[in-house]
Structures are given as C-alpha cells and as structure tokens.
Enzyme design. Structure first.
Site, PDB file in Angstrom:
ATOM      1  N   LYS A 225       0.832  -1.209   0.000  1.00  0.00           N
ATOM      2  CA  LYS A 225       0.000   0.000   0.000  1.00  0.00           C
ATOM      3  C   LYS A 225       0.865   1.256   0.000  1.00  0.00           C
ATOM      4  O   LYS A 225       0.608   2.205  -0.760  1.00  0.00           O
ATOM      5  CB  LYS A 225      -0.903   0.018   1.233  1.00  0.00           C
ATOM      6  CG  LYS A 225      -1.735   1.290   1.380  1.00  0.00           C
ATOM      7  CD  LYS A 225      -2.551   1.307   2.647  1.00  0.00           C
ATOM      8  CE  LYS A 225      -1.763   1.795   3.840  1.00  0.00           C
ATOM      9  NZ  LYS A 225      -1.625   3.266   3.880  1.00  0.00           N
ATOM     10  N   ASN A 226       1.897   1.280   0.834  1.00  0.00           N
ATOM     11  CA  ASN A 226       2.710   2.481   0.977  1.00  0.00           C
ATOM     12  C   ASN A 226       3.618   2.724  -0.225  1.00  0.00           C
ATOM     13  O   ASN A 226       4.217   3.791  -0.335  1.00  0.00           O
ATOM     14  CB  ASN A 226       3.539   2.414   2.261  1.00  0.00           C
ATOM     15  CG  ASN A 226       2.677   2.544   3.503  1.00  0.00           C
ATOM     16  OD1 ASN A 226       1.541   3.018   3.439  1.00  0.00           O
ATOM     17  ND2 ASN A 226       3.194   2.100   4.633  1.00  0.00           N
TER      18      ASN A 226
ATOM     19  N   ARG B 248      -8.234  -0.587   5.353  1.00  0.00           N
ATOM     20  CA  ARG B 248      -7.535   0.403   4.528  1.00  0.00           C
ATOM     21  C   ARG B 248      -6.168  -0.119   4.092  1.00  0.00           C
ATOM     22  O   ARG B 248      -5.654   0.271   3.048  1.00  0.00           O
ATOM     23  CB  ARG B 248      -7.318   1.704   5.326  1.00  0.00           C
ATOM     24  CG  ARG B 248      -8.535   2.573   5.512  1.00  0.00           C
ATOM     25  CD  ARG B 248      -8.170   3.861   6.248  1.00  0.00           C
ATOM     26  NE  ARG B 248      -6.937   4.404   5.709  1.00  0.00           N
ATOM     27  CZ  ARG B 248      -5.831   4.597   6.428  1.00  0.00           C
ATOM     28  NH1 ARG B 248      -5.803   4.303   7.705  1.00  0.00           N
ATOM     29  NH2 ARG B 248      -4.758   5.090   5.861  1.00  0.00           N
TER      30      ARG B 248
ATOM     31  N   ASP C 214       5.092   1.150  11.982  1.00  0.00           N
ATOM     32  CA  ASP C 214       3.875   0.470  11.527  1.00  0.00           C
ATOM     33  C   ASP C 214       3.740  -0.950  12.064  1.00  0.00           C
ATOM     34  O   ASP C 214       2.709  -1.597  11.856  1.00  0.00           O
ATOM     35  CB  ASP C 214       3.831   0.445   9.994  1.00  0.00           C
ATOM     36  CG  ASP C 214       3.330   1.754   9.410  1.00  0.00           C
ATOM     37  OD1 ASP C 214       2.865   2.603  10.182  1.00  0.00           O
ATOM     38  OD2 ASP C 214       3.407   1.928   8.187  1.00  0.00           O
TER      39      ASP C 214
ATOM     40  N   CYS D  24      -5.103   8.087   9.020  1.00  0.00           N
ATOM     41  CA  CYS D  24      -5.290   7.682  10.407  1.00  0.00           C
ATOM     42  C   CYS D  24      -4.909   8.807  11.357  1.00  0.00           C
ATOM     43  O   CYS D  24      -3.985   9.583  11.092  1.00  0.00           O
ATOM     44  CB  CYS D  24      -4.404   6.469  10.731  1.00  0.00           C
ATOM     45  SG  CYS D  24      -5.059   4.899  10.167  1.00  0.00           S
TER      46      CYS D  24
END
Length: 422
Positions: free
Chosen positions: A26-27, A402, A310, A121
């Site tokens: 995702k990142n 997400r 994370d 977030c």
C-alpha cells in the site's frame, strides 16, 4: 457517504498454520499512483493491492481527469494524457493520507495545485512543514489555510539542494516527484530510506526520470521535460508481511509468508529471534514457528532500517504475553498508542507514559468488545483476539481494511476462527 460499520467476531485459541501470499505494498502503491499524473501516456501498474486506500486514490485521479481502466484484480491502466484539474479534494471522508503526494505530482504537471483536507489515520500531527519548505526551496509560493494547501510555481520549478529536517517518507516522495520535472539538478539529503522510496524511484526511472541514490540518505535528481509509458510491478507489502509474522508468533503457530523480500523486515526478524521466536528466511519466504512463551525486550521505533513504527502496535500485542517487562518507545508518531486502552480491556497490563509504554507480561488475554481506532492499532487488536480466551468483537474494522488485502479471509485460510459482520 460515511463508513459502513463492520466488525470481526473472533474466537481465540487456534494456532495459525499454513502459508500466506503477500501482495502489493500500500505504501508503495500510493505515491506511484499519484506519480502517474506526470505521464501523458498510458501506464500499466501491476500488483496494486485491492486495499481501500489505493482504490480510493485511483478514483481520486478519475475525479481530476485521469482515465483509468482495471485490467484484472491487481492491475490497472492509468492514462493522464488529457487536461487535469489542479484542485484536489483530498478528504475522501478523511480515509486516505496518500493524497498528500498529489501536491508534488500536480505541481510538476500544472505548475500549481490546491489540496483540500488530506486525510488518513489519527496517529499524530504528521506535519506538512517539511514538504512545504521543500516546495518553497524549489521556487514555489505556498499558502496554507485550515482546510487547504495552495502551491504555485509561477516561474517553474528550479532544481536546488534541500536538506530535510527529518527523514520523512512522505516529504521524500513528494519532493522527489516534483523535482523529477524541475529545471536542473536537485539534491535531497537526510532522505527516508524505506524500500517504498526505492520503488517510487525505480518506477519514475522506468518512465524516463533521472534519479540516483534512492534507498540512501542522499538522492540526486536531474529534471526532465517529459515522461513515457511504462509497465511496472509494485513491490510486496513488508508491513503486511510483518503483521502475519507476528500473528504466527503470538498464536504459537507455524506459518510461511511468501512473496516478500525478508530483508525488508530485518529489524522485526532480529527482535523476534531475540525473544525466542523461530524465524528462517530464504529468497522470498519467511518461515515462522512460535514458542510457548516469548521473552520481554526493549524496542524503539526508528526510520528505516530501524524498527518500523507500523509494526509497533502489533508487537505490543505479542509482548503483552511475554515473560517479564518490555519497554517500547515511539519516536515517529505521537498517537501510536490508541490501541493500548483496548488491549488493557482484554487483560493486558500496559502503562503509557508519553512516548513510551511499559508492558508487564500477562498470563492470558480475555475476549471482549474493542474498537479499532486506526489501521495498525486495529490489526494489533485482531492479533490479540486470536489468542484471547473466548470471543472478541473488533469494531470499526474499516480502519484495518484500509491497509490489509483480504485480511480476515487470509486469517481464515490459516485456521483462525474469524468472521466479518456488517
């Protein structure tokens, strides 16, 4: 349109066993998707995760005039050949943060950009000042308002030397994207070194950019006038992989995680081996065998290649059942501990003091109703629920989804007792 309120219902006690395949990061996908705005031609992106954030971002590109076509589940064709709008609504119900890299892309494309309400977030202030100072150094005028950011480059972007005040991932990405079309050379120093930075540079270089040094603290960029089409495959998600690694450890399971470079999670693997978890790696595989009781340890989150912020909440869940006392210090985001009160509801013994938590290992966790307040904290609650006595209900799982592709389905495939309820 607001959130659909969904929850996971989990019965703890099943060791996870089997194998799981890790898909696109995702990142990595987020900045690469936004960088497509620079390319006035067709781009094919492969290994795009079906997580909510990247899909929302792709639809944001549609909103400003980009043509997108889904080729298969994980592949998209993106064509930014036509005129693109410079006004971007980054809010999308406050669900995604990746819209911030739209600043660098649209600034380089149109010479001006307005971004309203970047979301994401609630894990800290994530100040944009490093981004904005960098844009000003490239020759722009920046105006900030409570609900928007406006940037104009009246005379074009000018290459220069920029030292980041902190190795911010987002700022490194934003400035690298913008500088790739600036006039002359830009040297970025004190850069973030994450694999996602290298992936973005590799993508841009595949389109004709001239970027060297990504993955180190100094990146050199020679601006170019235009880019050409490319067909690019995004790297796999190291944070997703790390979450399944910790899930195997906390459930005393036996799991093989496939498709990700183990070196991307070296800091996690080292810590797990120190507390007794059996971890073996080869080319694209991580094998994890949990043990009856892990040992306590001290951890400080740091920019890559240090221990990733994370994965800190997930590790806190594991250490809540360790022998002895663990100390975890968060140096990246000040609000990374939103899951601590929820874990304590389950029987964890965690005390919060500023940027540090002290975790006294408990004998067991007990199922109850808890709420996911953010992406990684929500994942940590799921991991805790997998070993808790009885049934746990994790509410507001949209936060979790997400960033995790088919999360509960993959856990099911590994033997977890988990179901998703609207």
């Amino acid at each position: 349109m607001g959130f659909k309120l969904s929850k996971y219902i989990i019965k703890g006690g099943n060791p996870l066993k089997g194998s799981v395949e890790i898909k696109g990061a995702k990142n990595s996908a987020m900045p690469i998707i936004t960088a497509c705005c620079l390319i006035k031609d067709k781009v094919v992106l492969r290994n795009i995760p079906t997580k909510n954030d990247p899909i929302h971002l792709i639809h944001m590109l549609e909103d400003i005039g980009v043509k997108v076509t889904r080729l298969d589940e994980n592949s998209w064709e993106i064509n930014a050949k036509g005129k693109l709008e410079s006004d971007i609504n980054g809010d999308k119900e406050n669900r995604i943060r990746g819209s911030q890299t739209m600043l660098g892309a649209m600034l380089a494309r149109n010479g001006e950009v307005t971004l309203k309400s970047p979301g994401g977030c609630n894990i800290g202030s994530r100040p944009m000042d490093i981004h904005l100072k960098g844009f000003e150094a490239l020759g722009t005028e920046v105006t900030t308002c409570p609900d928007r950011i406006q940037i104009k480059a009246a005379n074009g972007l000018k290459g220069t030397d920029i030292k980041l005040g902190f190795p911010s991932v987002g700022a490194t990405e934003n400035l690298m994207i913008a500088a790739s079309m600036a006039n002359g050379q830009t040297i970025l120093s004190n850069c973030a070194r994450e694999p996602e930075i290298t992936d973005l540079a590799d993508f841009l270089n595949s389109c004709g950019a001239k970027i060297a040094g990504a993955g180190t603290d100094t990146i050199k960029i020679e601006g170019v006038d235009s880019f050409h089409s490319t067909d690019y495959t995004i790297i796999s998600d190291r944070i997703e992989a790390g979450t399944y690694v910790i899930a195997a450890a906390i459930t005393k399971g036996d799991v093989s995680i496939h498709g990700v470079d183990p070196s991307f999670v070296d800091a996690l693997i080292i810590k797990l081996q120190e507390i007794g978890v059996k971890v073996k790696t080869n080319n694209k595989e991580i094998k994890v065998q949990g043990i009856e009781k892990v040992q306590s340890i001290n951890i400080k989150t740091l920019p890559y290649p240090g221990f990733p912020t994370d994965l800190q909440p997930q590790m806190a869940s594991l250490l809540s059942l360790a022998n002895g006392t663990s100390i975890m210090t968060e140096t990246i985001f000040e609000n990374r501990f939103a899951a601590v009160p929820e874990l304590n509801k389950m029987g964890a013994n965690i005390k919060l003091d500023g940027k540090t938590i002290r975790i006294e290992g408990a004998k067991k966790l007990t199922g109850t109703t808890v709420k996911a307040h953010d992406l990684r904290g929500g994942a940590s609650l799921v991991l805790a629920a997998l070993v808790a006595d009885g049934e746990t209900i994790v509410e507001d799982v949209e936060h979790i989804e997400r960033g995790y592709d088919g999360f509960h389905e993959k856990l099911l495939s590994l033997g977890a007792d988990i179901r998703r309820v609207e």
